[in-house]
Structures are given as C-alpha cells and as structure tokens.
Design an enzyme around this catalytic site. Structure first.
Site, PDB file in Angstrom:
ATOM      1  N   GLY A 163     -10.906  -3.113   6.300  1.00 25.79           N
ATOM      2  CA  GLY A 163     -11.343  -1.785   6.108  1.00 25.79           C
ATOM      3  C   GLY A 163     -11.468  -1.229   4.922  1.00 25.79           C
ATOM      4  O   GLY A 163     -10.872  -1.510   4.009  1.00 25.79           O
ATOM      5  N   ARG A 176     -14.805  -7.741   8.583  1.00 27.02           N
ATOM      6  CA  ARG A 176     -13.552  -8.376   8.986  1.00 27.02           C
ATOM      7  C   ARG A 176     -14.402  -9.790   9.339  1.00 27.02           C
ATOM      8  O   ARG A 176     -15.288  -9.695  10.500  1.00 27.02           O
ATOM      9  CB  ARG A 176     -12.803  -7.796  10.074  1.00 27.02           C
ATOM     10  N   ASP A 227      -3.696  -6.690   4.390  1.00 26.58           N
ATOM     11  CA  ASP A 227      -2.916  -8.312   4.349  1.00 26.58           C
ATOM     12  C   ASP A 227      -3.981  -9.291   5.349  1.00 26.58           C
ATOM     13  O   ASP A 227      -3.703 -10.356   5.064  1.00 26.58           O
ATOM     14  CB  ASP A 227      -1.598  -7.748   5.335  1.00 26.58           C
ATOM     15  N   THR A 229      -6.459  -0.252   0.811  1.00 24.68           N
ATOM     16  CA  THR A 229      -6.432  -0.110   2.154  1.00 24.68           C
ATOM     17  C   THR A 229      -5.867   1.515   2.246  1.00 24.68           C
ATOM     18  O   THR A 229      -4.752   1.639   1.504  1.00 24.68           O
ATOM     19  CB  THR A 229      -5.732  -0.772   3.069  1.00 24.68           C
ATOM     20  N   ASP A 289      -3.954   2.484   4.361  1.00 27.34           N
ATOM     21  CA  ASP A 289      -2.453   2.723   5.173  1.00 27.34           C
ATOM     22  C   ASP A 289      -1.383   2.613   4.266  1.00 27.34           C
ATOM     23  O   ASP A 289      -0.171   2.949   5.077  1.00 27.34           O
ATOM     24  CB  ASP A 289      -2.704   1.498   6.232  1.00 27.34           C
ATOM     25  N   ASP A 335       0.141  -0.180   3.662  1.00 25.27           N
ATOM     26  CA  ASP A 335       1.243  -0.756   4.425  1.00 25.27           C
ATOM     27  C   ASP A 335       1.278  -2.347   3.848  1.00 25.27           C
ATOM     28  O   ASP A 335       1.445  -3.311   4.562  1.00 25.27           O
ATOM     29  CB  ASP A 335       1.045  -1.063   5.864  1.00 25.27           C
ATOM     30  N   ARG A 391      -2.488   2.124  11.911  1.00 27.03           N
ATOM     31  CA  ARG A 391      -2.499   1.500  13.132  1.00 27.03           C
ATOM     32  C   ARG A 391      -0.980   0.851  13.374  1.00 27.03           C
ATOM     33  O   ARG A 391      -0.418   0.774  14.366  1.00 27.03           O
ATOM     34  CB  ARG A 391      -3.596   0.011  13.044  1.00 27.03           C
TER      35      ARG A 391
END
Ligand code: F6P
Length: 323
Positions: free
Chosen positions: A11, A72, A103, A126, A128, A130, A172
């Site tokens: 993303g 992706r 990741d 990203t 996120d 994360d 997500r």
C-alpha cells in the site's frame, strides 16, 4: 558499491516519494548509479525500470503516492518469480536493493536476499505504523493529520445535529491510527483490534456521556476491530439506544493520499540516507527505522516476525479524557 535498485511495494504512503528522492540523491552524492523499478517487485520480474538521476526525483518531495507506483505481487511469492527478479538484477549489474514498503514487502525482500545472496535494505513505508523496530513508519503522521482534519469536519455537523457518529479509519491489523487520531479528535470511544471491547462497554459509555450533558459523540473504529466494522457497530448500538440519531462515515482511501507532512518528509529523507549507507557498509537484511529520535537498524527478520505493541499508556490517557 556502484549500482543499486529501489522500489516501492504494498500500500502506498505519503512520504514514499521523499524516500525515493533521498535514496537517489544519496547515491548521486556517493557516485552510485540507481535504477528505479516500477510497481514493486513486478517491475523487477518484468524488468520495468529506468535509471534515476538527481533531476529525475526533482519536485517530488511534496507529493503523495509514489512516482515508482506500487503493487502487491503474487508472482514474487513464488521461487520462480524471485529467480526471474534476481536474474534481471544481475543482468543490470545491481549490487543491492532498497525496498520501501510494509511487512509483506519485507517478507519478499528477506526471501530474495536469503535465496540469492543479494543485499536488501528495508525502509518502513505504511500509514498503519504497524512495523516492529521503528517508532514511526513513513506516512503515519500524514495519515493521522488527514484523519484529524476529516473528523473535525464531521464533528461540526455531529454537534449541530446532536448526532452520534461511528467513523471507521484504516488499520487492517492495527489500531495506531484510531488510537492516536481518537485522542486528537476527542473521541468518546476508540475501538482497536489490539484491545477487546464489549458492545456493552461502548453503550454504557455513551449513556454516561449523555447523562453528563454530552449532546453528540464520535466513536472511532479501526478497520480491523474484531467486534465488526463501523456499520455493524452502529446497527448494534441502535438496537440498544433507539432514540440516538446515528450516522456512519468510512474514511477509506483518502487516508492514504495527500502531501506528506513535514515530519514524514524529514523521516523519509533520514531513512533514505541511512538505507544507502547500510548498503555501502556491506550490510543486508536490515530495516532502517527511528527509535527515540535516532535512526536505528533492526533485522528484517525481526521486523516481519514481531508486532509493535500498542501504547497502553495512551489507551489509559484516552480513557481518562473521554468522559
Ligand atoms: O496501507 C495499509 C492499509 O491502509 C490497511 O490499513 C488497509 O487495510 C489496506 O491498506 C487497504 O489497502 P488496499 O485497498 O490497497 O488493499
């Protein structure tokens, strides 16, 4: 080191362009050639690439998205796909690869360097946030500011109409955006996948708020919340609080776009320099990140196999101030 490759994968995130620019300009500074691959690993498999010089990355530091585009890539998950990619890297004389992504992208990077002995360095990009091993990923700060701006606007109309809003934000598998933005917008409830919350708790909090004079409320729901999405939460709540005027807003992909903030541009620039320096020093399979304000490295293996924990103290703070 004479020639490296760079790509963006997974993303997209605001600040990826600033990272590409930094990688390219650091290479120019050290007399290293750079090839930019388009659309992530697919571009390496298809040899869809071009040389990037200092001018090729002019006027991109301020732009969201990624000039190299992103994807992706299912083919890269196969050994045959990675073999094709490696062959193309070798053909071009590329001695190291910088991968800007999340990741999933680092998992591919790790396999490539383990199987084919090509040094790979990761830069976390990203929205996120994360990724283990860095306090911040590129794009997180921009996404937070975008969310805060959007929710502030929703609050204006929520207040005018005495409404309860369920607002869904990205994440997500993680609640970093929801938690941080939730505090910044003054959300009544913040629902994140890392924390198990019962619907009863949400309803009690909303009722208490009303008893205390609250006329409108914002509930921020992370996309990955285990109880369900914002629409489901709103429908369930309506069953218990039929007299509440409830609306739902899903912010969606607008959170991934826009000009990067100053913090993301500076972070991306620092990590771009660090990634090239790692390759120059002969290192491989590490991710460059930032910890307590300083640039650091972490093994790619740790970055993909471990998960950053949510800040419990921030959760506690959110609880205190959301009366
Ligand atoms: O960039 C990460 C992320 O924002 C997740 O939070 C979200 O689930 C996902 O991207 C959606 O991305 P896409 O629509 O590209 O699959």
């Amino acid at each position: 080191l004479k020639h490296i490759g760079v790509l963006t994968s997974g993303g997209d995130a605001p600040g990826m362009n600033a990272a590409i620019r930094s990688v390219v300009r650091t290479c120019t500074h050290h007399g290293i050639e750079v090839t930019g691959f388009y659309e992530g690993y697919q571009g390496v498999i298809d040899d869809n690439a071009e040389t990037l010089d200092a001018r090729a990355v002019a006027h991109i530091i301020n732009r969201g998205g990624t000039m190299l585009r992103s994807a992706r890539c299912a083919e890269f998950r196969t050994r045959e796909g990675r073999q094709k990619a490696y062959d193309n890297l070798k053909k071009r004389g590329i001695e190291g690869l910088v991968v800007i992504g999340g990741d999933g992208s680092f998992t591919g990077a790790s396999l490539l360097s383990d199987e084919f002995d090509i040094p790979v360095i990761g830069i976390p990009g990203t929205i996120d946030n994360d990724i283990y091993g860095t306090d911040f990923t590129i794009g997180f700060d921009t996404a937070l500011n975008t969310v805060v701006d959007a929710v502030d606007r929703i609050r204006d109309t929520a207040t005018s109409h005495n409404r309860l809003f369920f607002i869904e934000v990205m994440g997500r598998d993680s609640g970093f955006i929801a938690l941080n933005a939730g505090i910044a917008v003054g959300a009544t409830n913040i629902l994140i996948p890392e924390e198990s919350t019962e619907l009863d708790e949400v309803i009690t909090k909303l009722k208490t708020g009303r008893e205390n004079g609250k006329t409108s409320s914002i509930v921020l729901v992370a996309e990955g919340e285990k109880m369900g999405d914002a629409l489901f939460m709103a429908e369930e709540t309506k069953k218990h609080l039929p007299d509440y005027d409830i609306r739902v807003s899903v912010l969606g992909h607008m959170q991934r776009g826009g000009n990067p903030t100053c913090a993301d541009r500076v972070l991306a620039t620092r990590l771009g320099v660090a990634a090239v320096e790692q390759l120059m020093a002969g290192h491989s399979s590490v991710m460059c990140g930032v910890r307590n304000g300083s640039v650091c490295t972490v093994s790619i293996h740790d970055a993909i196999s471990r998960k950053p924990g949510i800040d419990r103290n921030l959760m506690h703070i959110a609880e205190i101030v959301s009366l």
